[in-house]
Motif scaffolding. Structure first.
Motif, PDB file in Angstrom:
ATOM      1  N   VAL A 179      12.885   9.380  -8.408  1.00  8.35           N
ATOM      2  CA  VAL A 179      13.467  10.656  -8.822  1.00  8.35           C
ATOM      3  C   VAL A 179      12.380  11.632  -9.274  1.00  8.35           C
ATOM      4  CG1 VAL A 179      15.001  11.735 -10.515  1.00  8.35           C
ATOM      5  CG2 VAL A 179      15.667   9.593  -9.417  1.00  8.35           C
ATOM      6  N   ARG A 180      11.368  11.135  -9.991  1.00  6.77           N
ATOM      7  CA  ARG A 180      10.282  12.022 -10.422  1.00  6.77           C
ATOM      8  C   ARG A 180       9.499  12.568  -9.237  1.00  6.77           C
ATOM      9  NH1 ARG A 180       9.570   8.691 -15.035  1.00  6.77           N
ATOM     10  NH2 ARG A 180       8.298   7.266 -13.796  1.00  6.77           N
ATOM     11  N   GLY A 181       9.252  11.726  -8.246  1.00  5.80           N
ATOM     12  CA  GLY A 181       8.479  12.163  -7.084  1.00  5.80           C
ATOM     13  C   GLY A 181       9.275  12.936  -6.058  1.00  5.80           C
ATOM     14  N   GLY A 182      10.607  12.866  -6.131  1.00  5.06           N
ATOM     15  CA  GLY A 182      11.443  13.562  -5.169  1.00  5.06           C
ATOM     16  C   GLY A 182      11.707  12.726  -3.931  1.00  5.06           C
ATOM     17  N   LEU A 183      12.698  13.164  -3.153  1.00  5.43           N
ATOM     18  CA  LEU A 183      13.128  12.416  -1.974  1.00  5.43           C
ATOM     19  C   LEU A 183      12.469  12.887  -0.687  1.00  5.43           C
ATOM     20  CD1 LEU A 183      16.989  12.273  -2.674  1.00  5.43           C
ATOM     21  CD2 LEU A 183      15.220  10.674  -3.405  1.00  5.43           C
ATOM     22  N   ALA A 184      11.704  13.969  -0.744  1.00  7.17           N
ATOM     23  CA  ALA A 184      11.218  14.598   0.485  1.00  7.17           C
ATOM     24  C   ALA A 184      10.366  13.660   1.324  1.00  7.17           C
ATOM     25  CB  ALA A 184      10.420  15.853   0.135  1.00  7.17           C
ATOM     26  N   GLY A 185       9.607  12.758   0.700  1.00  3.47           N
ATOM     27  CA  GLY A 185       8.709  11.900   1.460  1.00  3.47           C
ATOM     28  C   GLY A 185       9.311  10.602   1.924  1.00  3.47           C
ATOM     29  N   GLN A 186      10.599  10.392   1.700  1.00  3.00           N
ATOM     30  CA  GLN A 186      11.189   9.093   2.007  1.00  3.00           C
ATOM     31  C   GLN A 186      11.288   8.819   3.507  1.00  3.00           C
ATOM     32  OE1 GLN A 186      12.068   6.450  -0.108  1.00  3.00           O
ATOM     33  NE2 GLN A 186      10.711   7.755  -1.337  1.00  3.00           N
ATOM     34  N   GLU A 187      11.511   9.848   4.311  1.00  2.00           N
ATOM     35  CA  GLU A 187      11.581   9.621   5.756  1.00  2.00           C
ATOM     36  C   GLU A 187      10.261   9.099   6.294  1.00  2.00           C
ATOM     37  OE1 GLU A 187      14.565  12.322   8.191  1.00  2.00           O
ATOM     38  OE2 GLU A 187      13.321  13.555   6.876  1.00  2.00           O
ATOM     39  N   ALA A 188       9.156   9.670   5.813  1.00  3.95           N
ATOM     40  CA  ALA A 188       7.838   9.239   6.281  1.00  3.95           C
ATOM     41  C   ALA A 188       7.414   7.914   5.661  1.00  3.95           C
ATOM     42  CB  ALA A 188       6.798  10.312   5.962  1.00  3.95           C
ATOM     43  N   ALA A 189       7.916   7.621   4.465  1.00  4.20           N
ATOM     44  CA  ALA A 189       7.478   6.408   3.769  1.00  4.20           C
ATOM     45  C   ALA A 189       7.944   5.137   4.469  1.00  4.20           C
ATOM     46  CB  ALA A 189       7.988   6.435   2.328  1.00  4.20           C
ATOM     47  N   GLY A 190       9.067   5.204   5.148  1.00  4.48           N
ATOM     48  CA  GLY A 190       9.545   4.047   5.899  1.00  4.48           C
ATOM     49  C   GLY A 190      10.294   3.031   5.053  1.00  4.48           C
ATOM     50  N   TYR A 191      10.720   1.953   5.728  1.00 10.47           N
ATOM     51  CA  TYR A 191      11.600   0.958   5.126  1.00 10.47           C
ATOM     52  C   TYR A 191      10.838  -0.113   4.353  1.00 10.47           C
ATOM     53  CZ  TYR A 191      15.199  -2.687   4.894  1.00 10.47           C
ATOM     54  OH  TYR A 191      16.095  -3.638   4.460  1.00 10.47           O
ATOM     55  N   ALA A 192       9.540  -0.291   4.645  1.00 12.56           N
ATOM     56  CA  ALA A 192       8.789  -1.423   4.102  1.00 12.56           C
ATOM     57  C   ALA A 192       8.786  -1.445   2.576  1.00 12.56           C
ATOM     58  CB  ALA A 192       7.355  -1.405   4.629  1.00 12.56           C
ATOM     59  N   GLN A 193       8.681  -0.270   1.960  1.00 11.63           N
ATOM     60  CA  GLN A 193       8.625  -0.226   0.501  1.00 11.63           C
ATOM     61  C   GLN A 193       9.912  -0.762  -0.123  1.00 11.63           C
ATOM     62  OE1 GLN A 193       8.629   3.751  -1.092  1.00 11.63           O
ATOM     63  NE2 GLN A 193       9.769   4.590   0.635  1.00 11.63           N
ATOM     64  N   TRP A 194      11.039  -0.479   0.516  1.00 14.76           N
ATOM     65  CA  TRP A 194      12.309  -0.946  -0.022  1.00 14.76           C
ATOM     66  C   TRP A 194      12.522  -2.427   0.263  1.00 14.76           C
ATOM     67  CZ3 TRP A 194      14.133   1.907  -3.590  1.00 14.76           C
ATOM     68  CH2 TRP A 194      13.912   3.292  -3.567  1.00 14.76           C
ATOM     69  N   GLU A 195      12.015  -2.905   1.376  1.00 17.18           N
ATOM     70  CA  GLU A 195      12.102  -4.329   1.656  1.00 17.18           C
ATOM     71  C   GLU A 195      11.295  -5.119   0.626  1.00 17.18           C
ATOM     72  OE1 GLU A 195      13.141  -7.868   2.953  1.00 17.18           O
ATOM     73  OE2 GLU A 195      14.019  -5.999   3.697  1.00 17.18           O
ATOM     74  N   GLU A 196      10.153  -4.565   0.235  1.00 19.46           N
ATOM     75  CA  GLU A 196       9.344  -5.219  -0.800  1.00 19.46           C
ATOM     76  C   GLU A 196      10.106  -5.260  -2.132  1.00 19.46           C
ATOM     77  OE1 GLU A 196       5.109  -4.618  -3.203  1.00 19.46           O
ATOM     78  OE2 GLU A 196       5.629  -3.306  -1.517  1.00 19.46           O
ATOM     79  N   THR A 197      10.780  -4.150  -2.474  1.00 18.74           N
ATOM     80  CA  THR A 197      11.558  -4.121  -3.707  1.00 18.74           C
ATOM     81  C   THR A 197      12.732  -5.102  -3.636  1.00 18.74           C
ATOM     82  OG1 THR A 197      10.991  -1.783  -4.006  1.00 18.74           O
ATOM     83  CG2 THR A 197      12.848  -2.633  -5.281  1.00 18.74           C
ATOM     84  N   ALA A 198      13.369  -5.182  -2.463  1.00 16.23           N
ATOM     85  CA  ALA A 198      14.471  -6.130  -2.294  1.00 16.23           C
ATOM     86  C   ALA A 198      13.981  -7.564  -2.468  1.00 16.23           C
ATOM     87  CB  ALA A 198      15.114  -5.945  -0.925  1.00 16.23           C
ATOM     88  N   ALA A 199      12.784  -7.847  -1.935  1.00 15.04           N
ATOM     89  CA  ALA A 199      12.221  -9.192  -2.100  1.00 15.04           C
ATOM     90  C   ALA A 199      11.991  -9.525  -3.574  1.00 15.04           C
ATOM     91  CB  ALA A 199      10.921  -9.315  -1.314  1.00 15.04           C
ATOM     92  N   ARG A 200      11.605  -8.515  -4.350  1.00 13.40           N
ATOM     93  CA  ARG A 200      11.417  -8.730  -5.779  1.00 13.40           C
ATOM     94  C   ARG A 200      12.746  -9.055  -6.460  1.00 13.40           C
ATOM     95  NH1 ARG A 200       6.511  -9.367  -7.894  1.00 13.40           N
ATOM     96  NH2 ARG A 200       6.961  -8.094  -9.738  1.00 13.40           N
ATOM     97  N   MET A 201      13.839  -8.441  -5.984  1.00 23.05           N
ATOM     98  CA  MET A 201      15.149  -8.742  -6.547  1.00 23.05           C
ATOM     99  C   MET A 201      15.601 -10.159  -6.166  1.00 23.05           C
ATOM    100  SD  MET A 201      15.805  -6.098  -8.327  1.00 23.05           S
ATOM    101  CE  MET A 201      14.003  -5.938  -8.517  1.00 23.05           C
ATOM    102  N   VAL A 202      15.235 -10.599  -4.968  1.00 25.41           N
ATOM    103  CA  VAL A 202      15.532 -11.976  -4.578  1.00 25.41           C
ATOM    104  C   VAL A 202      14.779 -12.941  -5.488  1.00 25.41           C
ATOM    105  CG1 VAL A 202      15.296 -13.700  -2.745  1.00 25.41           C
ATOM    106  CG2 VAL A 202      16.073 -11.392  -2.187  1.00 25.41           C
ATOM    107  N   ASP A 203      13.510 -12.628  -5.764  1.00 25.65           N
ATOM    108  CA  ASP A 203      12.724 -13.467  -6.678  1.00 25.65           C
ATOM    109  C   ASP A 203      13.355 -13.502  -8.070  1.00 25.65           C
ATOM    110  OD1 ASP A 203      10.948 -13.947  -4.647  1.00 25.65           O
ATOM    111  OD2 ASP A 203       9.514 -12.418  -5.286  1.00 25.65           O
ATOM    112  N   ALA A 204      14.002 -12.395  -8.448  1.00 25.19           N
ATOM    113  CA  ALA A 204      14.655 -12.324  -9.753  1.00 25.19           C
ATOM    114  C   ALA A 204      16.037 -12.970  -9.740  1.00 25.19           C
ATOM    115  CB  ALA A 204      14.772 -10.871 -10.200  1.00 25.19           C
ATOM    116  N   GLN A 205      16.422 -13.580  -8.602  1.00 21.81           N
ATOM    117  CA  GLN A 205      17.715 -14.257  -8.447  1.00 21.81           C
ATOM    118  C   GLN A 205      18.889 -13.290  -8.605  1.00 21.81           C
ATOM    119  OE1 GLN A 205      16.890 -17.708 -11.243  1.00 21.81           O
ATOM    120  NE2 GLN A 205      17.559 -18.849  -9.449  1.00 21.81           N
ATOM    121  N   ALA A 206      18.710 -12.083  -8.057  1.00 27.65           N
ATOM    122  CA  ALA A 206      19.766 -11.073  -8.058  1.00 27.65           C
ATOM    123  C   ALA A 206      20.034 -10.624  -6.628  1.00 27.65           C
ATOM    124  CB  ALA A 206      19.376  -9.891  -8.936  1.00 27.65           C
ATOM    125  N   PRO A 207      20.651 -11.477  -5.798  1.00 30.64           N
ATOM    126  CA  PRO A 207      20.856 -11.130  -4.389  1.00 30.64           C
ATOM    127  C   PRO A 207      21.740  -9.907  -4.184  1.00 30.64           C
ATOM    128  CG  PRO A 207      22.120 -13.088  -4.973  1.00 30.64           C
ATOM    129  CD  PRO A 207      21.213 -12.795  -6.132  1.00 30.64           C
TER     130      PRO A 207
END
Length: 448
Positions: free
Chosen positions: A161-189
């Protein structure tokens, strides 16, 4: 009329097929030619011998109360083409008077009956933890890991939210997959699944920033609810635990009803590893909706299949949270039978009211199951709508919500410009149609 004589339609049989190849192969075996020694029982089973490429015919038996299947062929598909062919033969011609099953079929049917007759208390005690204190400590450790994952996710959302959404199209899916993997590690599927969906939004077309902000807000709400879950009322706390991904055991007494199968459809996870089958039911006496889920590993479809338009005399147990939708089927008391007419429906305004009431119990609920009565599908320049026959109100069909565009035209052809009964999922983006009933025959048609 015995249960064995109440036959299904060919469409209901073919809805059981695990794939298109099985559907075609089963269709070729749906005549009397390859079959011998066929028969059926009054309790709801059919059997027969099917001629194959070898000298020994395949022994095929179907328990209609499941439905469940047993065949001596080497296929790993359920049902196999021989089971489908036998059911198609039964649906088209019947299998004569009710009879006693031969030994090879009777043994399997008796095993199933004995398993179903086991006391419910025995199955319940088997799932109880051997050491309650150890189970409590494990639950506390998992809650702590989930709390750490939630705090990390909150920081990730704040940075976004602080950085804004404008760069999300260019940033790609990988960053969110990494965050999702962290949630799996936290046992929160549950959180991991929502994060993965969040990562797909920037590539979802026009208007994606608004949709992404909405999903971020819902994730933030879920995070805050988890961090304060101890102070929440128990029904809402159960919903929060379910949404985060903590498994909840079925609770309360079993609900026996005649459950009408309203829809069945599959979806595949983004990584292609899991097929989820969603089966929507409605209790004809209670009016209660129920969602039954089944899962299939890579290369195999889910095993549970319930054709649309059948009615099951069965028990269901519901899981806590999630607006009381999630259920598991228990004991069944008879073979499924066809429902003779379309179910009763509501107006589009009443559908929105029902969804709004459900949101009070589960703020993260994407959609609520609704049968719309007497609506007209209307294609338009800005998308499809389902309008009340009186023309007073309408619900949009979201482009991303329609299973296939051909399904919408299928619905339009079925209606012929007149009103039809439609079942689907009503949510904040509109109404996703899943099943319609032909105006002239009242037969259910799966859309897609």
């Amino acid at each position: 009329m015995t249960e064995q004589q109440v036959r299904w339609t060919a469409e209901q049989v073919l809805a059981l097929a695990p794939d298109e190849a099985s559907r075609k192969a089963g269709g070729k075996l749906g005549s009397a030619g390859p079959w011998s020694r066929t028969g059926g029982s009054a309790s709801g089973s059919v059997w027969g011998l099917c001629k194959g490429s070898g000298s020994t015919p395949y022994r095929t038996v179907v328990d209609l109360t499941g439905p469940a299947y047993k065949c001596s062929c080497p296929s790993r598909k359920f049902p196999c083409k021989h089971a489908l062919g036998l059911l198609l033969l039964w649906a088209a011609e019947g299998l004569g008077e009710a009879a006693e099953a031969p030994d090879w079929a009777g043994e399997w049917l008796a095993e199933r009956a004995a398993k179903a007759a086991r006391p419910a208390a025995a199955s319940g005690s088997a799932g109880a933890p051997a050491d309650p204190e150890a189970a409590r400590r494990r639950a506390e450790r998992r809650a702590a890991r989930i709390g750490a994952g939630v705090s990390e996710l909150e920081q990730r959302l704040a940075d976004l939210v602080r950085g804004g959404l404008a760069g999300q199209e260019a940033a790609g899916y990988a960053q969110w997959e990494e965050t999702a993997a962290r949630m799996v590690d936290a046992q929160a599927p549950g959180l991991a699944a929502r994060v993965r969906e969040l990562g797909t939004i920037p590539s979802s077309g026009a208007g994606w920033p608004g949709r992404m902000l909405e999903e971020c807000a819902l994730l933030h709400l879920l995070d805050r609810a988890w961090l304060g879950v101890a102070a929440l009322p128990e029904p809402l706390a159960a919903t929060v635990r379910a949404r985060v991904g903590l498994p909840g055991a079925v609770a309360g007494a079993a609900v026996r009803d005649h459950w009408l199968v309203l829809a069945q459809h599959d979806s595949v996870s983004p990584d292609g590893r899991l097929t989820t089958r969603r089966i929507w039911l409605r209790g004809l006496e209670s009016g209660r909706p129920a969602l039954v889920l089944d899962f299939g590993p890579p290369g195999r479809p889910p095993q549970l299949a319930l054709p649309v338009g059948l009615v099951l005399d069965a028990q269901a147990r519901f899981r806590p949270g999630g607006a009381g939708l999630r259920a598991e089927l228990g004991e069944r008391f008879a073979a499924p039978v066809p429902f003779p007419h379309a179910p009763a429906g509501v107006s589009t305004g009443e559908a929105l009211d029902a969804y709004g009431a459900a949101l009070r119990e589960d703020p993260w609920l994407d959609a609520w199951p609704v049968v719309l009565g007497q609506v007209v599908p209307i294609p338009g320049e800005h998308g499809w709508q389902l309008a009340d026959a009186e023309g007073k109100s309408a619900l949009p069909v979201p482009p991303s919500g329609a299973r296939t565009r051909s399904g919408l035209w299928q619905l339009a052809a079925l209606s012929g410009g007149g009103p039809v009964t439609v079942f689907g999922e009503c949510g904040h983006r509109g109404f996703t149609p899943l099943t319609a009933w032909a105006p002239d025959t009242a037969e259910p048609v799966a859309l897609g």
